[in-house]
Design an enzyme around this catalytic site. Sequence first.
Site, PDB file in Angstrom:
ATOM      1  N   MET A  50      89.852 -88.614  44.915  1.00 46.07           N
ATOM      2  CA  MET A  50      90.521 -88.596  46.266  1.00 46.07           C
ATOM      3  C   MET A  50      90.861 -86.977  46.380  1.00 46.07           C
ATOM      4  O   MET A  50      91.217 -85.879  45.910  1.00 46.07           O
ATOM      5  CB  MET A  50      91.910 -88.504  45.912  1.00 46.07           C
ATOM      6  CG  MET A  50      92.293 -90.442  46.887  1.00 46.07           C
ATOM      7  SD  MET A  50      94.176 -91.216  46.583  1.00 46.07           S
ATOM      8  CE  MET A  50      93.637 -92.516  46.902  1.00 46.07           C
ATOM      9  N   GLU A  79      85.921 -86.750  47.781  1.00 43.13           N
ATOM     10  CA  GLU A  79      85.747 -87.867  48.900  1.00 43.13           C
ATOM     11  C   GLU A  79      85.739 -86.643  50.066  1.00 43.13           C
ATOM     12  O   GLU A  79      84.907 -87.409  50.604  1.00 43.13           O
ATOM     13  CB  GLU A  79      86.988 -88.600  49.223  1.00 43.13           C
ATOM     14  CG  GLU A  79      88.303 -88.046  49.426  1.00 43.13           C
ATOM     15  CD  GLU A  79      89.768 -88.979  49.808  1.00 43.13           C
ATOM     16  OE1 GLU A  79      89.206 -90.200  49.538  1.00 43.13           O
ATOM     17  OE2 GLU A  79      90.500 -88.701  50.157  1.00 43.13           O
ATOM     18  N   VAL A 110      99.793 -86.985  46.236  1.00 38.77           N
ATOM     19  CA  VAL A 110      98.767 -86.211  45.092  1.00 38.77           C
ATOM     20  C   VAL A 110      97.422 -85.308  45.548  1.00 38.77           C
ATOM     21  O   VAL A 110      96.416 -85.085  43.964  1.00 38.77           O
ATOM     22  CB  VAL A 110      98.190 -87.834  44.560  1.00 38.77           C
ATOM     23  CG1 VAL A 110      98.916 -89.166  43.875  1.00 38.77           C
ATOM     24  CG2 VAL A 110      97.249 -88.322  45.824  1.00 38.77           C
ATOM     25  N   ASP A 111      97.531 -85.183  46.413  1.00 40.90           N
ATOM     26  CA  ASP A 111      96.363 -83.929  47.210  1.00 40.90           C
ATOM     27  C   ASP A 111      97.178 -82.335  46.185  1.00 40.90           C
ATOM     28  O   ASP A 111      96.387 -82.053  47.136  1.00 40.90           O
ATOM     29  CB  ASP A 111      96.626 -84.292  48.549  1.00 40.90           C
ATOM     30  CG  ASP A 111      95.466 -85.353  48.977  1.00 40.90           C
ATOM     31  OD1 ASP A 111      94.849 -85.879  47.850  1.00 40.90           O
ATOM     32  OD2 ASP A 111      95.913 -85.930  50.330  1.00 40.90           O
ATOM     33  N   ASN A 135     102.988 -82.867  53.974  1.00 39.21           N
ATOM     34  CA  ASN A 135     103.198 -82.393  55.205  1.00 39.21           C
ATOM     35  C   ASN A 135     103.231 -82.827  56.466  1.00 39.21           C
ATOM     36  O   ASN A 135     104.114 -82.337  57.453  1.00 39.21           O
ATOM     37  CB  ASN A 135     101.809 -81.483  55.366  1.00 39.21           C
ATOM     38  CG  ASN A 135     100.837 -80.886  54.245  1.00 39.21           C
ATOM     39  OD1 ASN A 135     100.558 -82.112  54.362  1.00 39.21           O
ATOM     40  ND2 ASN A 135     100.206 -79.989  54.075  1.00 39.21           N
ATOM     41  N   GLY A 176     100.356 -92.239  51.517  1.00 34.22           N
ATOM     42  CA  GLY A 176     100.446 -93.171  50.049  1.00 34.22           C
ATOM     43  C   GLY A 176     101.065 -92.444  49.399  1.00 34.22           C
ATOM     44  O   GLY A 176     102.093 -90.815  48.877  1.00 34.22           O
ATOM     45  N   TYR A 229      92.585 -96.073  45.512  1.00 31.82           N
ATOM     46  CA  TYR A 229      94.439 -96.298  44.683  1.00 31.82           C
ATOM     47  C   TYR A 229      95.106 -95.807  43.351  1.00 31.82           C
ATOM     48  O   TYR A 229      96.191 -95.805  42.760  1.00 31.82           O
ATOM     49  CB  TYR A 229      94.626 -97.422  45.408  1.00 31.82           C
ATOM     50  CG  TYR A 229      95.683 -97.432  46.037  1.00 31.82           C
ATOM     51  CD1 TYR A 229      94.838 -96.994  47.432  1.00 31.82           C
ATOM     52  CD2 TYR A 229      95.561 -99.031  47.173  1.00 31.82           C
ATOM     53  CE1 TYR A 229      95.426 -96.769  48.818  1.00 31.82           C
ATOM     54  CE2 TYR A 229      96.181 -98.629  48.423  1.00 31.82           C
ATOM     55  CZ  TYR A 229      95.959 -97.987  49.243  1.00 31.82           C
ATOM     56  OH  TYR A 229      95.773 -97.636  50.879  1.00 31.82           O
ATOM     57  N   GLN A 280      94.174 -94.069  41.152  1.00 25.00           N
ATOM     58  CA  GLN A 280      94.178 -92.002  41.215  1.00 25.00           C
ATOM     59  C   GLN A 280      95.532 -92.025  41.165  1.00 25.00           C
ATOM     60  O   GLN A 280      96.462 -91.523  40.159  1.00 25.00           O
ATOM     61  CB  GLN A 280      93.709 -92.172  41.395  1.00 25.00           C
ATOM     62  CG  GLN A 280      92.169 -91.676  41.675  1.00 25.00           C
ATOM     63  CD  GLN A 280      91.469 -91.092  42.342  1.00 25.00           C
ATOM     64  OE1 GLN A 280      90.970 -89.926  42.229  1.00 25.00           O
ATOM     65  NE2 GLN A 280      90.870 -91.809  43.342  1.00 25.00           N
ATOM     66  N   ARG A 281      96.481 -92.741  41.947  1.00 24.84           N
ATOM     67  CA  ARG A 281      97.853 -92.552  42.149  1.00 24.84           C
ATOM     68  C   ARG A 281      98.772 -93.515  42.100  1.00 24.84           C
ATOM     69  O   ARG A 281      99.782 -93.915  41.645  1.00 24.84           O
ATOM     70  CB  ARG A 281      97.649 -92.167  43.989  1.00 24.84           C
ATOM     71  CG  ARG A 281      98.178 -93.738  44.882  1.00 24.84           C
ATOM     72  CD  ARG A 281      97.986 -93.225  46.151  1.00 24.84           C
ATOM     73  NE  ARG A 281      98.669 -94.693  47.273  1.00 24.84           N
ATOM     74  CZ  ARG A 281      98.423 -94.681  48.378  1.00 24.84           C
ATOM     75  NH1 ARG A 281      97.134 -94.133  49.266  1.00 24.84           N
ATOM     76  NH2 ARG A 281      97.656 -96.047  48.888  1.00 24.84           N
TER      77      ARG A 281
END
EC number: 2.7.1.90
Length: 416
Positions: A187, A244, A140-141, A111, A13, A295, A297-298
């Site tokens: 997210m 989520e 973004v996580d 990762n 993403g 989407y 959000q990013r």
Amino acid sequence: MAAGTLFYAQSGGVTAVINATAAAVIRAARARRVPVLAGRNGILGALREELIDTSALSAAELKALAHTPGGAFGSCRYKLKSLQDDRAQYERLLEVFRAHDVRWFLYNGGNDSADTALKIAQLAEESGYPLVCVGVPKTVDNDLPLTDTCPGFGSAAKYTAVSVREAALDVAAMADTSTKVFVYEAMGRHAGWLAAAAGLAGQGPDAAPHLILFPERPFEEAPFFARVREVVERVGYCVVVASEGIRTPDGRFVADAGGGKDAFGHTQLGGVASHLAARVKDALGYKVHWTLPDYLQRSARHLASETDWRQATAVGEAAVEYALKGMKGVMPIIRRTGDRPYRWTVRPAPLAEIANRERKMPPEFIREDGYGITDAARRYLEPLIRGEAYPPYGRDGLPKYLDARLPLVEKRLGPD
């Protein structure tokens, strides 16, 4: 310095600032007279020998690239298996790299991407091919270990906090005769960093968001309903932010979108806000509205954090520096050196300590009752959303983003 080509690819993403990293990579490589090829749609570009010639970017276009959201060269969710199970794919990558004299490989992702870069580095070493692999952080996580934060997170966090504050004002204005509960879905599959960022929208027990649901804490309906009712009766309305990835006490996702699994083996999520809204309406009888920014959000480059933009640029520059110095199997990470004022620097970290590992929210960042953030979390999060990095706007009132149609270099091999 050894001659050769640098290959850059985006993975997974994308973020509001990933192209700031891409622009920094190209700019830093050009300063050292190193040509840069980019993978069309990420690592698939290498496997298919679809390599974008970034030399076609003018100086003005390169500047525009740095403030354009999305993945300018295309990204993909494509996970290579182990060297033993997928050796032909890895061999194909090396074959393409040899054909185009690629000596440096920069993989901009999270990762799983760090794991892929590490495996390619191992095969190159085993094969005697002089290839330097460097991971470049992006997500973004905010779930990469070792780094203080991940480029991409700060801007998504800013968007989340601003959106929740603005939506809460709307709900408050209508609560007397209309919506009593508003549910915002953030997210975060296994880590609640973005949900936590919503906590920056307000301070105090009566300020929204009133309840935050984290994946790190099991979700139980009865206590949740009781808290919603208590907030509505006290404040007049209740704003809920739900990650989520929240799960029931037995480990099941509350909102499994039913879309199977993606290339990384992740269950497709989505719909926790609509699910909670329906349950609250049925159980408590309140009028409920919900939103799934997904989407947005990013991709919200118009509201990017200046801190995030600077960090995305810095890791791109550092990645080129590390690669050209021959620093194999590393990733540039952000190290916080001060809180007040916020200070940070970039340092290399081993890919082996990042690949396939996830950093969740520390327990001390989650309020004791499980429904909010602590002062420690606020101190950590606030600097990451500071400052504005607005894109230029056109006379039409819209941001001026780059939509470059870049050529592919001529293929030198047959199809895979």
